[in-house]
Design a protein around this motif. Structure first.
Motif, short mmCIF file in Angstrom:
data_model
loop_
_atom_site.label_atom_id
_atom_site.label_comp_id
_atom_site.label_asym_id
_atom_site.label_seq_id
_atom_site.Cartn_x
_atom_site.Cartn_y
_atom_site.Cartn_z
N SER A 63 44.28 36.08 50.81
CA SER A 63 42.93 35.93 51.38
C SER A 63 42.10 37.19 51.24
O SER A 63 40.88 37.13 51.10
N HIS A 64 42.76 38.35 51.27
CA HIS A 64 42.03 39.62 51.19
C HIS A 64 41.70 40.02 49.75
O HIS A 64 41.07 41.05 49.52
N SER A 65 42.07 39.20 48.75
CA SER A 65 41.79 39.53 47.35
C SER A 65 40.28 39.66 47.13
O SER A 65 39.50 38.83 47.62
N PRO A 66 39.84 40.68 46.40
CA PRO A 66 38.41 40.80 46.10
C PRO A 66 37.90 39.64 45.24
O PRO A 66 36.70 39.44 45.12
N ASN A 67 38.82 38.85 44.67
CA ASN A 67 38.43 37.72 43.83
C ASN A 67 38.42 36.38 44.55
O ASN A 67 38.14 35.36 43.94
N ALA A 68 38.70 36.38 45.85
CA ALA A 68 38.81 35.12 46.59
C ALA A 68 37.53 34.28 46.49
O ALA A 68 37.60 33.06 46.39
N GLY A 69 36.38 34.91 46.46
CA GLY A 69 35.11 34.17 46.39
C GLY A 69 34.88 33.45 45.08
O GLY A 69 33.98 32.60 44.98
N LEU A 70 35.67 33.75 44.05
CA LEU A 70 35.51 33.08 42.76
C LEU A 70 36.11 31.68 42.75
O LEU A 70 35.91 30.93 41.79
N PHE A 71 36.84 31.33 43.81
CA PHE A 71 37.59 30.07 43.81
C PHE A 71 37.07 29.13 44.90
O PHE A 71 37.81 28.66 45.76
N GLU A 72 35.78 28.85 44.82
CA GLU A 72 35.14 27.90 45.73
C GLU A 72 35.11 26.54 45.05
O GLU A 72 35.12 26.45 43.82
N PRO A 73 35.08 25.46 45.82
CA PRO A 73 35.07 24.12 45.22
C PRO A 73 34.01 23.98 44.12
O PRO A 73 32.88 24.44 44.27
N GLY A 74 34.44 23.38 43.01
CA GLY A 74 33.57 23.15 41.87
C GLY A 74 33.59 24.24 40.82
O GLY A 74 33.17 24.02 39.68
N ARG A 75 34.11 25.43 41.16
CA ARG A 75 34.13 26.55 40.21
C ARG A 75 35.25 26.37 39.19
O ARG A 75 36.36 25.95 39.53
N PRO A 76 35.00 26.68 37.91
CA PRO A 76 36.04 26.56 36.88
C PRO A 76 37.01 27.73 36.91
O PRO A 76 36.66 28.84 37.30
N PHE A 77 38.24 27.47 36.51
CA PHE A 77 39.23 28.52 36.28
C PHE A 77 40.21 28.03 35.23
O PHE A 77 40.30 26.84 34.95
N GLY A 78 40.91 28.97 34.62
CA GLY A 78 41.90 28.63 33.62
C GLY A 78 43.26 29.15 34.01
O GLY A 78 43.37 30.14 34.73
N VAL A 79 44.29 28.49 33.55
CA VAL A 79 45.66 28.91 33.80
C VAL A 79 46.31 29.18 32.44
O VAL A 79 46.28 28.32 31.56
N SER A 80 46.88 30.38 32.29
CA SER A 80 47.66 30.73 31.10
C SER A 80 49.10 30.93 31.56
O SER A 80 49.40 31.88 32.29
N ILE A 81 49.98 30.02 31.17
CA ILE A 81 51.40 30.13 31.52
C ILE A 81 52.04 31.09 30.52
O ILE A 81 51.95 30.88 29.32
N LEU A 82 52.66 32.15 31.04
CA LEU A 82 53.18 33.20 30.19
C LEU A 82 54.52 32.83 29.57
O LEU A 82 55.31 32.10 30.15
N ARG A 83 54.76 33.39 28.40
CA ARG A 83 56.01 33.15 27.68
C ARG A 83 56.94 34.35 27.84
O ARG A 83 56.50 35.44 28.21
N ALA A 84 58.21 34.15 27.55
CA ALA A 84 59.21 35.22 27.60
C ALA A 84 58.70 36.40 26.79
O ALA A 84 58.09 36.23 25.73
N GLY A 85 58.92 37.60 27.30
CA GLY A 85 58.47 38.80 26.63
C GLY A 85 57.09 39.27 27.06
O GLY A 85 56.63 40.32 26.62
N HIS A 86 56.43 38.52 27.92
CA HIS A 86 55.10 38.88 28.38
C HIS A 86 55.09 39.56 29.75
O HIS A 86 54.10 39.51 30.48
#
Length: 166
Positions: A63-86
């Motif tokens: 909750s204290h993350s400075p980025n918390a406000g970027l994740f309000e309903p309707g806002r886009p985000f992407g997920v990158s699932i990392l591979r071994a070695g990353h």
């Protein structure tokens, strides 16, 4: 939603973290953009599939993350699932920095949020809901598009990265 904590008052948070560390998880980088279109990336191991119909995923953010406000309903985000070695990428996006994407190969999806080019899989999402629960936001994302590639996942266990045994 009831956000009241029901934990025993004598429970040591470090011990809880150690015990929960016995559960192996994958590692992902959540990408989003500020209002000025600056890319932001956050390493998480709280990512999980929630529903297939409708397609929903979930993850959590302090909750204290400075980025918390970027994740309000309707806002886009992407997920990158990392591979071994990353492991280096996971550590990079887990550490505060002005531009975590500098020098890292990435692409912006049609919604404008960044994906890591070498990710094992990617998901384009919109925030369905972000609910405060304890000291975190529980974020549910509606999945809009997906892509997957062959390879082994990056796995986090016991405070470090491990390989999956066949």
């Amino acid at each position: 939603m009831d956000t009241t904590s029901h934990a025993a008052p004598s429970l040591d948070p470090r011990e809880l973290r150690r015990v929960c560390g016995r559960y192996a998880t994958g590692v992902a980088v959540i990408g989003a953009c500020t209002a000025q279109r600056r890319p932001v990336g956050i390493t998480v191991n709280s990512f999980a599939s929630l529903s297939l119909a409708p397609p929903l995923i979930l993850w959590s953010l302090a909750s204290h993350s400075p980025n918390a406000g970027l994740f309000e309903p309707g806002r886009p985000f992407g997920v990158s699932i990392l591979r071994a070695g990353h492991g280096d990428l996971a550590r990079r996006f887990a550490t505060p920095a002005a531009d975590k994407f500098a020098g890292v190969r990435h692409t912006r999806c049609p919604q404008g949020v960044p994906y890591l080019d070498e990710a094992l899989a990617t998901l384009a999402c919109r925030v369905e809901r972000a609910d405060p629960v304890g000291d975190h936001l529980l974020i549910v994302g509606a999945v809009e598009s997906i892509a997957a590639h062959e390879g082994e996942p990056l796995v986090f266990y016991g405070g470090g990265f491990v390989r999956v045994a066949a």
